[in-house]
Structures are given as structure tokens and as C-alpha cells.
Motif scaffolding. Sequence first.
Motif, short mmCIF file in Angstrom:
data_model
loop_
_atom_site.label_atom_id
_atom_site.label_comp_id
_atom_site.label_asym_id
_atom_site.label_seq_id
_atom_site.Cartn_x
_atom_site.Cartn_y
_atom_site.Cartn_z
N ALA A 109 35.71 40.54 39.70
CA ALA A 109 37.05 41.14 39.83
C ALA A 109 38.10 40.06 40.04
CB ALA A 109 37.06 42.14 41.00
N LYS A 110 37.77 39.03 40.82
CA LYS A 110 38.71 37.93 41.04
C LYS A 110 38.86 37.08 39.79
CE LYS A 110 40.09 37.33 44.68
NZ LYS A 110 41.29 37.82 45.40
N VAL A 111 37.76 36.90 39.05
CA VAL A 111 37.83 36.14 37.79
C VAL A 111 38.81 36.79 36.83
CG1 VAL A 111 36.53 35.52 35.72
CG2 VAL A 111 35.54 35.10 37.96
N GLU A 112 38.78 38.11 36.73
CA GLU A 112 39.66 38.83 35.81
C GLU A 112 41.13 38.63 36.18
OE1 GLU A 112 38.28 42.83 35.84
OE2 GLU A 112 36.46 42.37 34.70
N LYS A 113 41.43 38.51 37.46
CA LYS A 113 42.81 38.24 37.89
C LYS A 113 43.21 36.81 37.56
CE LYS A 113 43.03 41.68 41.59
NZ LYS A 113 43.25 41.92 43.05
N VAL A 114 42.29 35.88 37.78
CA VAL A 114 42.59 34.46 37.54
C VAL A 114 42.76 34.20 36.04
CG1 VAL A 114 41.61 32.12 37.68
CG2 VAL A 114 41.46 33.66 39.64
N LEU A 115 42.07 34.98 35.21
CA LEU A 115 42.14 34.79 33.76
C LEU A 115 43.56 34.90 33.22
CD1 LEU A 115 39.02 36.63 32.29
CD2 LEU A 115 39.62 34.24 32.01
N GLU A 116 44.40 35.66 33.91
CA GLU A 116 45.78 35.83 33.45
C GLU A 116 46.52 34.50 33.42
OE1 GLU A 116 47.53 38.70 35.98
OE2 GLU A 116 46.09 40.29 35.49
N GLN A 117 46.19 33.60 34.38
CA GLN A 117 46.85 32.29 34.42
C GLN A 117 45.98 31.18 33.83
OE1 GLN A 117 46.64 34.18 37.47
NE2 GLN A 117 48.63 35.09 36.98
N GLU A 118 44.68 31.42 33.71
CA GLU A 118 43.76 30.35 33.33
C GLU A 118 43.03 30.63 32.01
OE1 GLU A 118 43.57 27.59 34.92
OE2 GLU A 118 44.51 28.04 36.85
N LYS A 119 43.62 31.41 31.12
CA LYS A 119 42.93 31.78 29.89
C LYS A 119 42.65 30.59 28.98
CE LYS A 119 47.29 33.08 27.63
NZ LYS A 119 48.03 34.17 26.95
N ASP A 120 43.42 29.49 29.13
CA ASP A 120 43.20 28.30 28.31
C ASP A 120 42.33 27.26 29.02
OD1 ASP A 120 44.77 29.33 26.23
OD2 ASP A 120 46.61 28.59 27.17
N SER A 121 41.87 27.58 30.21
CA SER A 121 41.05 26.63 30.98
C SER A 121 39.60 26.66 30.49
CB SER A 121 41.10 26.98 32.47
OG SER A 121 42.41 26.90 32.97
N GLU A 122 38.87 25.63 30.85
CA GLU A 122 37.43 25.58 30.60
C GLU A 122 36.70 26.05 31.85
OE1 GLU A 122 36.83 21.54 29.46
OE2 GLU A 122 37.54 21.85 27.41
N PHE A 123 35.76 26.99 31.68
CA PHE A 123 35.07 27.60 32.81
C PHE A 123 33.67 27.00 32.95
CE2 PHE A 123 38.54 30.37 32.35
CZ PHE A 123 38.63 31.18 33.47
N PHE A 124 33.36 26.55 34.16
CA PHE A 124 32.01 26.10 34.49
C PHE A 124 31.40 27.15 35.42
CE2 PHE A 124 34.31 22.31 33.34
CZ PHE A 124 33.39 21.59 32.59
N VAL A 125 30.26 27.72 35.01
CA VAL A 125 29.68 28.86 35.72
C VAL A 125 28.39 28.44 36.40
CG1 VAL A 125 28.98 31.26 35.56
CG2 VAL A 125 30.68 30.36 33.95
N ILE A 126 28.35 28.59 37.71
CA ILE A 126 27.17 28.31 38.52
C ILE A 126 26.53 29.64 38.90
CG2 ILE A 126 26.35 27.35 40.71
CD1 ILE A 126 28.63 25.33 40.56
N GLY A 127 25.23 29.75 38.70
CA GLY A 127 24.53 31.00 39.02
C GLY A 127 24.11 31.74 37.77
N LYS A 128 22.85 32.12 37.70
CA LYS A 128 22.30 32.76 36.49
C LYS A 128 22.98 34.09 36.17
CE LYS A 128 17.75 30.59 37.01
NZ LYS A 128 16.30 30.83 37.27
N LYS A 129 23.33 34.85 37.21
CA LYS A 129 23.96 36.16 36.97
C LYS A 129 25.31 36.00 36.31
CE LYS A 129 20.71 38.82 38.33
NZ LYS A 129 20.04 39.72 37.36
N GLY A 130 26.11 35.07 36.78
CA GLY A 130 27.41 34.83 36.17
C GLY A 130 27.29 34.25 34.78
N GLN A 131 26.29 33.39 34.58
CA GLN A 131 26.08 32.79 33.26
C GLN A 131 25.75 33.86 32.23
OE1 GLN A 131 23.10 29.82 34.07
NE2 GLN A 131 24.48 28.59 35.33
N GLU A 132 24.96 34.86 32.64
CA GLU A 132 24.62 35.96 31.72
C GLU A 132 25.88 36.74 31.32
OE1 GLU A 132 21.77 38.27 33.81
OE2 GLU A 132 20.17 36.77 33.68
#
Length: 291
Positions: A109-132
Motif C-alpha cells: 500500500a505504501k509502495v503504491e503511494k510512493v510510485l506517484e513520485q518515483e515512477k521513473d526510479s529503479e526499484f530494488f526489492v528485498i524479500g521473495k514475496k515482494g519479488q514475486e
Amino acid sequence: MPTINEIKEQISVVKSVGEFTNAMQQIATLRMMKLRDKVLASRPFVETALNMVRELNALKEEQEKLEQAKLSKKQKDLVKADTGGGRRAVIVITSNAGLIGQYNIQIYAKVEKVLEQEKDSEFFVIGKKGQEVFANGKYKVRSFPYAVPDNFEIADLMRLIRLFDLYDHITLIYSRYFNSAKQEVVVTSIVTPQLEATPESERQPGKYIYEPDLYDMIDGVSRKLRGALFQQQIFDSRLAQFSAQMIGMKTASDNATKMLGEMQIEYNKARRKLIDKKISEVFAGSASWKS
């Protein structure tokens, strides 16, 4: 109404689920208690060091304003052109396993809010659940999985920490532990040097004297601090994860216990009904023999 055998089978399933969730609760509790003292003991030192860097950065900004005031209009325009948005990155910390209640859902839910300002950023995902989730294409961003084992060391983070120098701004999204009943998803900024905008030849002496130099001090302290800070934040997210798992499994265990009680009452009613039926059949048979 289900038969006695069907109710007995349902009771057996719910009992097994209750035993499993209770065991998971105990494991999460032990892991949380083991990690909690370590996290809470180190947190004040990391936060104090972070405040020191913030104060140094505030002094650097004050000094840069003084230097800016000495520049000509043309030079100011060049500085503004050189200090654009730069490369941006977002690090999202999720869990490696499921059965932890709302932990990952709150992070998404927080990622979806951050996406509004960070849509052009590169995302590094830690954790298998988030990676899926990121791999399934739910978020239309450039994402890169980064594996961190449950029992990690600072060496497991160094490959990602070395990439920090390549970005002008890094946002970290993780769940922070407050107490056993409360975790909160935090969006924070990781300390980065960002000293390239002021070449050494253009640095002017300021109000204070720093050894060897204010910029070198911030650079050196930031580089050493961010590894410790990043490690602390991942430890904090793991602690929040174990706490959320403990609460989630306790809720599931309590629900199973409640269901067992209700099903036991239903079983007793069905059994009583069957017994009454048998007794009625016996009396009916006895009456027919007398007649």
C-alpha cells in the motif's frame, strides 16, 4: 446437517490447523525476542549518528548558500543546471515467507503511494514475496531482485550498498518495529554523499574549521554510516515481520480454538440426536414385541 463422521473429520482438520498456527506463533515469538534486544540496543546509536550527519549536512547547506551568494548570475544558472533530479532508486523490504498477517500488504500500500513520485526510479526489492509481486508486473517500473537471507551479515548487503554511489537519491520502504502490537511502514531517505556538485577547487572556507574538510568529513562519515544504517533498518524490518507473524498466528490459533468449541457443541448435539434416535428405536421394538 452434517453427520457425526463429517463433524469429527472437520474437528480433526481444525485441530491440526490450530496446532500448526500455535507452533508458528511460538517460533515467531522466540525469533522476535531473540532479535528485539539487539535491535533496540543498537537503534539509539544509529539514530544519534544519523542526526550528526544531518547536522553536518545542514552546515554544508549553510556554507553553500554563502558560496552561492558570491557567484555571478551566470555561475548560478550553471549550478542550477548541474544539480538536476539525477538518478533515483527505491529499496523495498518485504518478507521471504508468508503467514505474517498484514505485513506485506501494508508495505505494498505504501509502495503504491510512493510510485506517484518515483515512477521513473529503479526499484530494488528485498524479500521473495515482494519479488514475486514485482515480477508479476503489478508495478510498471524497472525492478531488480536482491536476495538477503534470514540470517544475514553485513557482507550480504555490501553489493547493494556499493551501488548507493550511483544514485543521487535513494528512498527506503520498510516496516519499523515499535512494540509487539505495533509496526508501521516507514518511507525514509538513505544518506548519500552528493558532493560532486561542488568541486574541491571551488570550495570556499566557511565559518567553521573542519578537519580535514567539511565535505570530506560528510563523505567519510556518510559512507561508513549508511552501511550500518541500512543493516539496522533491515534488522528492524525483520523484527517487525516476526512481531506481525506472532500476532497473526495467535489470532489464527484463537480462531481455531473458538471453532473447535463451536464444532464440539455441534458434535454433541448430533451425537445426542443419534442416541435419542437409537433409544426411540429400542422402545419402538420393545412395544411391538409386547403387542
